[in-house]
Scaffold this active site. Structure first.
Site, PDB file in Angstrom:
ATOM      1  N   HIS A 172      13.918 147.399  89.379  1.00  0.00           N
ATOM      2  CA  HIS A 172      14.174 145.955  89.233  1.00  0.00           C
ATOM      3  C   HIS A 172      13.490 145.169  90.350  1.00  0.00           C
ATOM      4  O   HIS A 172      12.879 144.124  90.107  1.00  0.00           O
ATOM      5  CB  HIS A 172      15.680 145.660  89.224  1.00  0.00           C
ATOM      6  CG  HIS A 172      16.440 146.468  88.212  1.00  0.00           C
ATOM      7  ND1 HIS A 172      17.776 146.738  88.315  1.00  0.00           N
ATOM      8  CD2 HIS A 172      16.027 147.092  87.073  1.00  0.00           C
ATOM      9  CE1 HIS A 172      18.156 147.486  87.292  1.00  0.00           C
ATOM     10  NE2 HIS A 172      17.116 147.721  86.526  1.00  0.00           N
TER      11      HIS A 172
ATOM     12  N   HIS B 126      16.630 143.503  79.303  1.00  0.00           N
ATOM     13  CA  HIS B 126      16.711 144.379  80.483  1.00  0.00           C
ATOM     14  C   HIS B 126      15.740 145.554  80.351  1.00  0.00           C
ATOM     15  O   HIS B 126      15.158 146.000  81.348  1.00  0.00           O
ATOM     16  CB  HIS B 126      18.135 144.882  80.730  1.00  0.00           C
ATOM     17  CG  HIS B 126      18.200 145.644  82.015  1.00  0.00           C
ATOM     18  ND1 HIS B 126      18.327 145.026  83.243  1.00  0.00           N
ATOM     19  CD2 HIS B 126      18.049 146.964  82.279  1.00  0.00           C
ATOM     20  CE1 HIS B 126      18.271 145.931  84.197  1.00  0.00           C
ATOM     21  NE2 HIS B 126      18.105 147.125  83.644  1.00  0.00           N
TER      22      HIS B 126
ATOM     23  N   ASP C 251      12.900 146.842  83.020  1.00  0.00           N
ATOM     24  CA  ASP C 251      12.665 148.224  83.457  1.00  0.00           C
ATOM     25  C   ASP C 251      11.206 148.642  83.210  1.00  0.00           C
ATOM     26  O   ASP C 251      10.583 149.288  84.051  1.00  0.00           O
ATOM     27  CB  ASP C 251      13.582 149.195  82.694  1.00  0.00           C
ATOM     28  CG  ASP C 251      15.024 149.144  83.178  1.00  0.00           C
ATOM     29  OD1 ASP C 251      15.277 148.682  84.308  1.00  0.00           O
ATOM     30  OD2 ASP C 251      15.904 149.578  82.408  1.00  0.00           O
TER      31      ASP C 251
ATOM     32  N   HIS D  34      13.024 155.500  81.201  1.00  0.00           N
ATOM     33  CA  HIS D  34      12.155 155.550  82.388  1.00  0.00           C
ATOM     34  C   HIS D  34      11.166 156.703  82.265  1.00  0.00           C
ATOM     35  O   HIS D  34      10.007 156.590  82.622  1.00  0.00           O
ATOM     36  CB  HIS D  34      12.986 155.717  83.660  1.00  0.00           C
ATOM     37  CG  HIS D  34      13.802 154.495  83.983  1.00  0.00           C
ATOM     38  ND1 HIS D  34      13.240 153.284  84.290  1.00  0.00           N
ATOM     39  CD2 HIS D  34      15.135 154.298  84.023  1.00  0.00           C
ATOM     40  CE1 HIS D  34      14.191 152.394  84.521  1.00  0.00           C
ATOM     41  NE2 HIS D  34      15.351 152.995  84.370  1.00  0.00           N
TER      42      HIS D  34
END
Ligand SMILES: [Zn+2]
EC number: 3.5.1.108
Length: 279
Positions: free
Chosen positions: A77, A238, A242, A265
């Site tokens: 972030h 969000h 990421d 991720h």
């Protein structure tokens, strides 16, 4: 050619999502060409960890850089905020193993960056951005992340959850059309989210020790436990945050349309690694 760094230092203090450890982060202006890098000021000799793809060493629920002994966790972030706001060079001093989660979004970072502003730095040997000419994709079952040829740098994301409060959501944000800093208003405020039925398992696995209803949206079968949401599609926004943070580990963002669906991720980083191998 010009690069940018912060006009003055900024600091934030808070608890890390996974470690539960409280740390302070101090971000200082840095020399042209030094890129964004972390310094573990709590360890002897203050080791430096560059914010680069080559040093990613874990991607379980957050992105971790460094080695098993010297690392910094949950960098995404903060790095998204710096990169999307055009901070090319920054020295990020941290006195512990994990970047504070704050309210679960990047808003505190973008607010503090905007408060001090940027300064332009002359740079003679600026690296040219990578331009994606052919589609590059990575996938895991039906989850994927692709870099598609495009005239602009754009990030689009889709998610699909059985929980009706989340369901199927899509969002798209263009860095190239960020002149009015739409990142700050449309992406940065979107908070981390979690699913109620996974929380107990994650806690038993020693993860999310610093997680709470103050720093993550939690969704159960009957809806959100801690409304209101900041956007109707806050979860997918969000995911864009990421993705921007993970791809910032490439240095300069490539010129491409990044399109992700149900990714993680791990897949974001796999795509970045594949791009680095090809360029
Ligand atoms: Zn996140």
């Amino acid at each position: 050619m010009h690069q940018h760094t912060l006009a003055a230092e900024i600091t934030q203090t808070g608890v890390g999502l996974h470690s539960g450890v409280s740390t302070s982060v101090r971000i200082l202006p840095a020399e042209p060409g030094s890129n964004r890098y972390f310094v573990r000021v709590d360890l002897s000799n203050s080791p430096v960890i560059p914010a680069g793809i080559a040093v990613v060493n874990q991607t379980v629920l957050s992105t971790q850089l460094g080695t098993d002994e010297v690392y910094v966790r949950t960098v995404e972030h903060l790095l998204a905020a710096l990169a999307a706001m055009g901070v090319d060079n920054a020295r990020i001093e941290i006195d512990g193993p994990e970047v504070p989660l704050l309210d679960g979004s990047a808003q505190a970072w973008t607010d503090s960056i905007a408060a001090v502003g940027l300064v332009s730095q002359p740079a003679d040997d600026e690296q040219k951005p990578i331009v994606i000419q052919e589609p590059i994709c990575v996938n895991q079952a039906d989850a994927f992340v692709c870099a598609l040829p495009s005239s602009e740098t754009r990030f689009s994301y889709g998610i699909d959850f059985e929980l009706p409060a989340i369901g199927n959501q899509w969002h798209s944000w263009s860095l190239s059309r960020n002149l009015e800093n739409t990142f700050v208003t449309e992406v940065a405020p979107a908070r981390t989210f979690g699913l109620l039925h996974q929380i107990e398992y994650l806690q038993k696995s020693g993860l999310i020790k610093g997680g709470s209803l103050d720093n993550a949206l939690v969704c159960g079968p009957d809806g959100w436990l801690n409304p209101p949401l900041r956007f109707a599609n806050e979860p997918v926004r969000h995911k864009i945050l990421d993705l921007v943070g993970d791809l910032s580990l490439l240095g300069k963002f490539p010129v491409a349309h990044f399109l992700a669906y149900k990714a993680s991720h791990n897949l974001h980083i796999q795509l970045a690694q594949k791009i680095l191998e090809l360029f």
